[in-house]
Structure formats: C-alpha cells, structure tokens
Design an enzyme around this catalytic site. Structure first.
Site, short mmCIF file in Angstrom:
data_model
loop_
_atom_site.label_atom_id
_atom_site.label_comp_id
_atom_site.label_asym_id
_atom_site.label_seq_id
_atom_site.Cartn_x
_atom_site.Cartn_y
_atom_site.Cartn_z
N TYR A 153 0.85 -1.21 0.00
CA TYR A 153 0.00 0.00 0.00
C TYR A 153 0.88 1.26 0.00
O TYR A 153 0.56 2.25 -0.66
CB TYR A 153 -0.94 0.00 1.21
CG TYR A 153 -1.75 1.28 1.33
CD1 TYR A 153 -2.62 1.67 0.32
CD2 TYR A 153 -1.60 2.12 2.44
CE1 TYR A 153 -3.35 2.86 0.43
CE2 TYR A 153 -2.34 3.30 2.55
CZ TYR A 153 -3.20 3.66 1.53
OH TYR A 153 -3.91 4.84 1.63
N ARG A 160 1.26 6.83 -6.75
CA ARG A 160 0.12 7.72 -6.97
C ARG A 160 0.52 9.16 -6.69
O ARG A 160 0.19 10.07 -7.46
CB ARG A 160 -1.03 7.29 -6.06
CG ARG A 160 -2.26 8.18 -6.18
CD ARG A 160 -3.45 7.64 -5.40
NE ARG A 160 -3.21 7.42 -3.98
CZ ARG A 160 -4.13 7.03 -3.10
NH1 ARG A 160 -5.36 6.80 -3.51
NH2 ARG A 160 -3.84 6.85 -1.83
N TYR A 213 -1.23 12.97 6.43
CA TYR A 213 -0.83 11.93 7.39
C TYR A 213 0.66 12.05 7.67
O TYR A 213 1.45 12.31 6.75
CB TYR A 213 -1.07 10.53 6.80
CG TYR A 213 -2.49 10.00 6.88
CD1 TYR A 213 -3.49 10.62 7.61
CD2 TYR A 213 -2.81 8.83 6.19
CE1 TYR A 213 -4.78 10.09 7.66
CE2 TYR A 213 -4.10 8.30 6.23
CZ TYR A 213 -5.08 8.93 6.97
OH TYR A 213 -6.35 8.41 7.00
N ARG A 226 -11.59 13.19 1.51
CA ARG A 226 -12.57 12.39 2.26
C ARG A 226 -13.87 12.27 1.49
O ARG A 226 -14.61 11.29 1.65
CB ARG A 226 -12.83 13.02 3.63
CG ARG A 226 -11.61 13.02 4.54
CD ARG A 226 -11.13 11.62 4.85
NE ARG A 226 -9.93 11.61 5.69
CZ ARG A 226 -9.21 10.53 5.94
NH1 ARG A 226 -9.54 9.36 5.41
NH2 ARG A 226 -8.15 10.60 6.70
N GLU A 334 -14.35 -1.17 6.05
CA GLU A 334 -14.36 0.16 5.45
C GLU A 334 -15.67 0.35 4.69
O GLU A 334 -16.15 -0.59 4.07
CB GLU A 334 -13.15 0.27 4.51
CG GLU A 334 -12.92 1.64 3.95
CD GLU A 334 -11.60 1.71 3.15
OE1 GLU A 334 -10.53 1.38 3.71
OE2 GLU A 334 -11.67 2.08 1.97
C1 3EB Z 1 -7.92 5.94 5.57
O1 3EB Z 1 -8.80 6.72 5.88
C2 3EB Z 1 -8.36 4.54 5.31
O2 3EB Z 1 -5.44 5.47 -0.19
O3 3EB Z 1 -7.04 5.87 -1.61
C3 3EB Z 1 -9.57 4.94 2.56
C4 3EB Z 1 -9.93 5.46 1.32
C5 3EB Z 1 -8.25 4.60 2.80
C6 3EB Z 1 -8.98 5.67 0.33
C7 3EB Z 1 -6.65 5.58 -0.47
C8 3EB Z 1 -7.30 4.80 1.80
C9 3EB Z 1 -7.66 5.33 0.57
O4 3EB Z 1 -6.71 6.27 5.51
C10 3EB Z 1 -7.83 3.99 4.09
#
Ligand code: 3EB
Length: 344
Positions: A153, A160, A213, A226, A334
C-alpha cells in the site's frame, strides 16, 4: 458525434450508480431509460452475459452473502465507448468513466505501475478534456504484504503521489474521493469517474486529511479527499471515500469489530454534517443515502456488520458487501457511500 462545450456552467447530464441483481441485469439494461456508462461485476464470473454494449469491468473482491449485485453506472445523455491504450472508457459530454488494469512484472514494482496507471489516466483526461477526477476506486493485489521493507500500500501511495504531484503542484486542493482496497488475486485495477467541470473537495473534521498523514504511515501520503461534492443537473451528489475507524490519523479499536463500525459511522456522520455546512446546498439536506459499499476483511464478520447497519440505516439502502483487505492491517472494515441532496 461530437460533444461541444456548453456555454452554461451547469452540467446538462446526471450520473447515477445503481446496484442491480445479476439475474435482472439483462432486463434492466434493455429497459433502462438512462444510458449505460459502465457495468462493474464483483468476484469473477459475474458478467457471464454475452457482449454488453458498454464498458464492463470485473473487480476481484468477492461478494459476501447471497446477493449477486452488479454496479451499473447510468447517465442521462448519450454515450460513446472508446479505448485508449490500456484504458477502456465511456464519455458523454459531461462525464468520462474509465477502467484500467496493469500487470506487475520483475521490472515494474507496485509504485511504478501505479504511477504509470495514473499517468495514463491523466493523459487521457487531458486529451479528452475531462480534467477533473471526481471518484476513483483502486484495487491493489496483496495490499498488506511487504516488499523491501515497505508495505505494498505504501508503494502504491508513492506511485500515486508522484503522478499527482508531477501534474499539478497544488494537487492537494483538488483530490478525488477514493477507495483503495486489497484483493487476493489479479492485477492492479483502477476505475474512475471524471468530469468536465470540477467538484468540491470535502475533508472530515474528525480526521487528519490523508494527504497530511505523518510520515510514519509511509514515505508519501495517500492522495485522496474524504469526499467529493459534485453538482449534476439533478442536484448535488456527495461521493464519500472509503471510511474506516480512524480518528485523527490513528486507527482505533484494534480487534473490536463493533467499535470499529460505530467509529466509522461517526466519521461518516461528521463528514455529512461538514459537507452540508461547507456547501451552499439549499435546505442543507444531504440526508439521502443512495448506495453504500461495505468492505469486510474477514467473511465471518458479515452477519454482525449487516445487522448493525440495518439498525442504523434501515432496510431500504442499496448495499453491497464485499470481502476486501483494508489498507491498514489493523482495520477490519471500510464503508464508502453516495449521498444525494434533495433540492426543494
Ligand atoms: C484511511 O482513511 C483509510 O489510499 O485511496 C480509505 C480510502 C483509505 C482511500 C486511499 C485509503 C484510501 O486512511 C484507508
């Protein structure tokens, strides 16, 4: 047929995502008054239907439970189906819906093929003049495995991020909603919805934006918003990214299924409230959930998750339950969703 840009700011089409039982698909396609952008099957063998007259893609996440649903994307305007390199896509003047699948090899590791896939996507969007990526689904083989000290990941995020940042230095203000889910077979598979006109990126006040992050989660942060709020000609649609039990930037309730689910639902509520306030939607009414997809790591968790969600949303919400590996190995589920705002 040639699509001309309209002088009006408002899109002339709308786009809908429908979950259709597999046994009703042929009839649905024959009767649908709307035009079919794409048909997405899940878990293999779902699309054993002779020559669909539209874009079709097969996602490797197996369905959980008895329902066999296919995802059908429809639009109100006539559609053209095309191919460009590895991308199959459909366009109709307001929207481009595409799908790309790329294999790995000894030379092309997950970061490199992810970067290549996104470069292909961005090149296509530029060429066809649908520059705004609205919603992306990424399916990554063996997402939680490690190679050379990095999780796959994290390699995906690296590739990306490179593709987004080389295209636009301000990309963090214009990120699509996304889901990134681990699959246990097949190649990297990405499908996406893009538009002529931009959407509005929404972040969640309960969560650190993923693009911010801290570094401990990987050398490059995940490039997604989001949620994306997009206006079509029947009003606003909110595309909510895959949402999990993360508060701030930390995973919560390790090993506790029910608490992870409740935290996820709080996150979605918080996002909805924020999207309603941040946008000028009349009546502030983003209460109409139109569909929801639930990715569950362990198939035996289906029963309790389904029961809790029915208590929360009632029985009427079109819902797809799929086995998928969440990108953090401490997360059990999720949820992604689409909401519509009803305009009075
Ligand atoms: C998160 O909130 C959970 O890397 O495209 C959720 C939706 C998550 C999209 C992405 C990752 C992705 O970090 C994981």
């Amino acid at each position: 047929m040639n699509y001309r840009h309209t002088a009006l700011n408002r899109p002339t089409a709308t786009v809908h995502c429908n979950y259709v039982p597999l046994q009703r698909l042929s009839g649905y396609l024959a009767e649908s008054a709307e035009r079919i952008l794409a048909v997405i099957g899940f878990g293999g063998k779902a699309l054993d239907i002779p020559s669909l007259p539209c874009l079709r893609a097969e996602v490797a996440t197996p369905p959980l439970g008895d329902a066999r649903l296919v995802e059908v994307w429809t639009s109100s305007a006539p559609i053209l189906h095309r191919e460009h390199g590895d991308i199959h896509y459909a366009v109709n003047g307001d929207v481009l819906f595409g799908s790309i699948r790329l294999p790995e090899s000894e030379e092309t590791t997950m970061d490199l093929i992810t970067c290549a896939a996104y470069r292909h996507i961005f090149d296509l969007l530029r060429k066809e003049a649908y520059p705004h990526l609205i919603r992306v689904w990424n399916y990554v083989p063996d997402i939680n495995n490690n190679t050379n000290g990095l999780e796959r990941y994290q390699l995906f995020c690296l590739g990306r991020h490179r593709a987004f940042s080389e295209r636009n230095q301000f990309f963090e203000h214009n990120l699509p909603a996304a889901s990134t889910i681990g699959v246990r077979q097949g190649d990297l598979h990405i499908y996406f919805l893009a538009a002529r006109q931009t959407g509005r990126q929404i972040e969640n006040p309960r969560q650190v934006s993923a693009f911010h992050y801290p570094r401990r989660y990987g050398p490059r942060s995940p490039s997604f918003s989001r949620a994306m709020l997009k206006e079509w000609n029947d009003g606003h649609h909110l595309y909510i990214s895959g949402t999990a039990s993360i508060v701030g930037h930390e995973s919560c309730h390790e090993g506790n299924l029910d608490r992870q689910l409740q935290e996820t639902l709080y996150n979605i509520d918080s996002l909805l409230g924020h999207a309603g306030r941040a946008s000028e939607i009349r009546g502030n009414c983003l209460k109409n959930i139109s569909s929801m997809k639930v990715y569950i790591r362990h198939p035996h968790h289906l029963g309790p998750v389904k029961a809790s969600l029915e208590r929360h949303f009632g029985h009427g919400t079109p819902t797809m339950f799929l086995q998928g590996d969440i990108c953090r190995s401490d997360l059990l589920l999720e949820i992604e969703a689409i909401y519509h705002a009803h305009q009075d």
